[in-house]
Scaffold this motif. Sequence first.
Motif, PDB file in Angstrom:
ATOM      1  N   ASP A 142      -8.436 -76.596  40.400  1.00 26.88           N
ATOM      2  CA  ASP A 142      -7.984 -75.207  40.230  1.00 26.88           C
ATOM      3  C   ASP A 142      -6.860 -75.150  39.188  1.00 26.88           C
ATOM      4  N   GLY A 143      -6.663 -73.987  38.627  1.00 26.48           N
ATOM      5  CA  GLY A 143      -5.551 -73.753  37.714  1.00 26.48           C
ATOM      6  C   GLY A 143      -4.275 -73.441  38.484  1.00 26.48           C
ATOM      7  N   ALA A 144      -3.215 -73.132  37.756  1.00 35.86           N
ATOM      8  CA  ALA A 144      -1.948 -72.720  38.370  1.00 35.86           C
ATOM      9  C   ALA A 144      -1.202 -71.838  37.379  1.00 35.86           C
ATOM     10  N   ALA A 196      -6.018 -64.896  44.335  1.00 33.12           N
ATOM     11  CA  ALA A 196      -6.936 -65.664  45.196  1.00 33.12           C
ATOM     12  C   ALA A 196      -6.233 -66.798  45.934  1.00 33.12           C
ATOM     13  N   SER A 234      -8.790 -68.225  34.564  1.00 31.68           N
ATOM     14  CA  SER A 234      -9.297 -68.466  33.215  1.00 31.68           C
ATOM     15  C   SER A 234      -9.449 -69.956  32.901  1.00 31.68           C
ATOM     16  N   GLY A 266      -1.597 -67.673  42.312  1.00 29.57           N
ATOM     17  CA  GLY A 266      -1.882 -66.364  42.880  1.00 29.57           C
ATOM     18  C   GLY A 266      -1.795 -65.215  41.905  1.00 29.57           C
TER      19      GLY A 266
HETATM   20  O1  DER Z   1      -4.433 -66.906  40.646  1.00 30.65           O
HETATM   21  C1  DER Z   1      -4.488 -68.107  40.698  1.00 30.65           C
HETATM   22  O2  DER Z   1      -4.041 -68.741  41.641  1.00 30.65           O
HETATM   23  C2  DER Z   1      -5.069 -68.840  39.552  1.00 30.65           C
HETATM   24  O3  DER Z   1      -5.673 -70.040  39.973  1.00 30.65           O
HETATM   25  C3  DER Z   1      -3.953 -69.126  38.620  1.00 30.65           C
HETATM   26  O4  DER Z   1      -3.028 -69.841  39.322  1.00 30.65           O
HETATM   27  C4  DER Z   1      -4.428 -69.791  37.360  1.00 30.65           C
HETATM   28  O5  DER Z   1      -5.044 -68.863  36.572  1.00 30.65           O
HETATM   29  P1  DER Z   1      -5.344 -69.114  35.043  1.00 30.65           P
HETATM   30  O6  DER Z   1      -6.177 -70.346  34.953  1.00 30.65           O
HETATM   31  O7  DER Z   1      -6.068 -67.876  34.620  1.00 30.65           O
HETATM   32  O8  DER Z   1      -4.029 -69.241  34.329  1.00 30.65           O
END
Ligand code: DER
Length: 225
Positions: A82-84, A100, A32, A96
């Motif tokens: 990327d997000g986390a 992904a 997201s 994760g």
């Molecule tokens: O699944 C993942 O690894 C995503 O990158 C997650 O770590 C971050 O998801 P979000 O931006 O929806 O919080």
Amino acid sequence: MASDIEHEKRLAAEAAATMVDPGSVVGLGTGSTTAYLIPALARRGLDAIFVATSPATAAAATALGLDVRPFHGIDRLDIAIDGADQVDDRGWLVKGGGGAHTREKIVAAAARRFVVIVSSDKLRRVVEGPVPLELADFGADATLRSLRALGEARRRDAPPTPDGGVLADLWPDTGTGLAPSELARQLDAEPGVVSHGLFPPAITAVVIVGTNDGVVHRAVTAPAV
Ligand code: DER
């Protein structure tokens, strides 16, 4: 009106989008927060090439006109964003939640700079379980059984990954607060674990945290121990 958390994700994503130079090869995460990054990159109209970590990201980026290429014949990325799910004080990540993390880790490791974008609710003193896992489908139940030496390991109610893996989650016996380097070592040694969602500090260049007042850039310099 967007919630504070959504506002924070958008701020972090938009700040990261400004870090991409024209002509770059760019890794795109999944989730997201990345969903705010893709339109921010599209608005810049950069002449850049993109590698996506999931079919959903590839579809969203392609729909907005980004030049998404397969991750074949490309051996280095200039930047990945990327997000986390969690970021701790030493720079360990848990990723994760979206399933992904195998492709995300490969893309992050291939990038000269891995930039993490999070809202402030993702910050922790020390990362906690559950730790997402991708298991080889072959022998997945035996792998889960073996993982139960480390804590509660459960198959996730989710379809197979694009690479045919089985998603699972581990709640380590250590309770809250993991010793992430030791757990990562144990998971790396488990033959049926394709990948786990613990990302060491050494992989990340910077964490951009969205806050109500703007963004905070945290350089990650902690050793991976
Ligand atoms: O699944 C993942 O690894 C995503 O990158 C997650 O770590 C971050 O998801 P979000 O931006 O929806 O919080």
